[in-house]
Design a protein around this motif. Sequence first.
Motif, PDB file in Angstrom:
ATOM      1  N   LYS A 175       0.832  -1.195   0.000  1.00 26.85           N
ATOM      2  CA  LYS A 175       0.000   0.000   0.000  1.00 26.85           C
ATOM      3  C   LYS A 175       0.863   1.239   0.000  1.00 26.85           C
ATOM      4  N   SER A 176       0.297   2.272  -0.524  1.00 25.08           N
ATOM      5  CA  SER A 176       0.976   3.554  -0.532  1.00 25.08           C
ATOM      6  C   SER A 176       0.521   4.340   0.687  1.00 25.08           C
ATOM      7  N   GLN A 177       1.475   4.971   1.351  1.00 22.24           N
ATOM      8  CA  GLN A 177       1.166   5.740   2.548  1.00 22.24           C
ATOM      9  C   GLN A 177       1.509   7.209   2.324  1.00 22.24           C
ATOM     10  N   GLN A 178       1.200   7.710   1.135  1.00 24.30           N
ATOM     11  CA  GLN A 178       1.597   9.061   0.762  1.00 24.30           C
ATOM     12  C   GLN A 178       0.985  10.138   1.644  1.00 24.30           C
ATOM     13  N   LYS A 179      -0.135   9.857   2.262  1.00 20.70           N
ATOM     14  CA  LYS A 179      -0.787  10.893   3.062  1.00 20.70           C
ATOM     15  C   LYS A 179      -0.279  10.928   4.499  1.00 20.70           C
ATOM     16  N   ASN A 180       0.562   9.969   4.876  1.00 23.72           N
ATOM     17  CA  ASN A 180       1.076  10.004   6.247  1.00 23.72           C
ATOM     18  C   ASN A 180       2.400  10.751   6.301  1.00 23.72           C
ATOM     19  N   SER A 181       2.940  10.876   7.467  1.00 24.55           N
ATOM     20  CA  SER A 181       4.141  11.685   7.655  1.00 24.55           C
ATOM     21  C   SER A 181       5.390  11.054   7.042  1.00 24.55           C
ATOM     22  N   THR A 182       5.389   9.746   6.821  1.00 28.03           N
ATOM     23  CA  THR A 182       6.586   9.112   6.275  1.00 28.03           C
ATOM     24  C   THR A 182       6.623   9.149   4.756  1.00 28.03           C
ATOM     25  N   ASN A 183       5.484   9.360   4.125  1.00 27.65           N
ATOM     26  CA  ASN A 183       5.424   9.431   2.663  1.00 27.65           C
ATOM     27  C   ASN A 183       6.080   8.202   2.040  1.00 27.65           C
ATOM     28  N   SER A 184       5.727   7.024   2.555  1.00 28.22           N
ATOM     29  CA  SER A 184       6.392   5.800   2.125  1.00 28.22           C
ATOM     30  C   SER A 184       5.395   4.749   1.675  1.00 28.22           C
ATOM     31  N   ASP A 185       5.920   3.784   0.931  1.00 29.64           N
ATOM     32  CA  ASP A 185       5.163   2.611   0.516  1.00 29.64           C
ATOM     33  C   ASP A 185       5.645   1.430   1.344  1.00 29.64           C
ATOM     34  N   LEU A 186       4.750   0.487   1.592  1.00 28.94           N
ATOM     35  CA  LEU A 186       5.094  -0.718   2.341  1.00 28.94           C
ATOM     36  C   LEU A 186       5.298  -1.863   1.348  1.00 28.94           C
ATOM     37  N   TRP A 187       6.439  -2.516   1.440  1.00 31.24           N
ATOM     38  CA  TRP A 187       6.796  -3.637   0.571  1.00 31.24           C
ATOM     39  C   TRP A 187       6.995  -4.875   1.431  1.00 31.24           C
ATOM     40  N   LEU A 188       6.602  -6.038   0.923  1.00 32.83           N
ATOM     41  CA  LEU A 188       6.600  -7.266   1.714  1.00 32.83           C
ATOM     42  C   LEU A 188       7.170  -8.437   0.921  1.00 32.83           C
ATOM     43  N   ALA A 189       7.940  -9.285   1.596  1.00 32.77           N
ATOM     44  CA  ALA A 189       8.403 -10.557   1.032  1.00 32.77           C
ATOM     45  C   ALA A 189       8.146 -11.632   2.062  1.00 32.77           C
ATOM     46  N   ASP A 190       7.528 -12.732   1.625  1.00 31.55           N
ATOM     47  CA  ASP A 190       7.337 -13.836   2.559  1.00 31.55           C
ATOM     48  C   ASP A 190       8.511 -14.818   2.438  1.00 31.55           C
ATOM     49  N   ARG A 191       8.498 -15.825   3.288  1.00 31.12           N
ATOM     50  CA  ARG A 191       9.617 -16.752   3.383  1.00 31.12           C
ATOM     51  C   ARG A 191       9.948 -17.408   2.040  1.00 31.12           C
ATOM     52  N   SER A 192       8.937 -17.625   1.185  1.00 35.21           N
ATOM     53  CA  SER A 192       9.212 -18.253  -0.114  1.00 35.21           C
ATOM     54  C   SER A 192      10.125 -17.393  -0.980  1.00 35.21           C
ATOM     55  N   VAL A 193      10.142 -16.077  -0.737  1.00 35.75           N
ATOM     56  CA  VAL A 193      11.002 -15.173  -1.499  1.00 35.75           C
ATOM     57  C   VAL A 193      12.398 -15.117  -0.903  1.00 35.75           C
ATOM     58  N   PHE A 194      12.512 -14.885   0.419  1.00 33.90           N
ATOM     59  CA  PHE A 194      13.850 -14.671   0.980  1.00 33.90           C
ATOM     60  C   PHE A 194      14.573 -15.949   1.343  1.00 33.90           C
ATOM     61  N   ALA A 195      13.878 -17.077   1.388  1.00 37.08           N
ATOM     62  CA  ALA A 195      14.536 -18.342   1.716  1.00 37.08           C
ATOM     63  C   ALA A 195      14.781 -19.192   0.457  1.00 37.08           C
ATOM     64  N   ALA A 196      14.499 -18.616  -0.708  1.00 35.57           N
ATOM     65  CA  ALA A 196      14.664 -19.371  -1.970  1.00 35.57           C
ATOM     66  C   ALA A 196      16.113 -19.607  -2.309  1.00 35.57           C
TER      67      ALA A 196
END
Length: 168
Positions: free
Chosen positions: A147-168
């Motif tokens: 999700k995009s958090q452009q309206k909050n103070s951090t002006n950031s997007d949240l990115w996610l990787a589950d175990r199938s991505v980082f443990a590959a």
Amino acid sequence: MNISLRPMVLGDWDFYRSLYMSPETMKFIAQPLTEAVCKKYFDYYFSERYLASKNKLFLIVATSESKEEIKAGIIQYSFKPKCKFSAEMGIMLSSGLTGHGVGKKANHLLFKKASEVDGLQLIYARIHVNNVHAHKLYRQLNFRQLKSQQKNSTNSDLWLADRSVFAA
């Protein structure tokens, strides 16, 4: 170019300070720190109380063409206390090193370390909406933009990787 990760040590103060006080490096993170604040954070990282908590790991990203280490950045991941199934990660590279594969290689090395943590299922990152290099990097690493958090103070997007991505 060889990339390695190693724990941050007291001798890394000058490099740590150069990153956290740099307007160029900090432009998508926060305001550059003053030297006093920077020193306070650095000293806290090495305090007994902090080291005992084991909630955060700072690693120096180093490159080497020969036997000499060249410090390239800092990568970290942290757990929230009592919540070991997810970790937040972040990376900051010295100015001029983005777009050359250093961040991608460093993240793969961090993923290897993260895959060895029992119970860790998710890694997430908050990335400034205007940081196009980081958005491209996390897409290449198979993170999903939640999700995009452009309206909050951090002006950031949240990115996610589950175990199938980082443990590959």
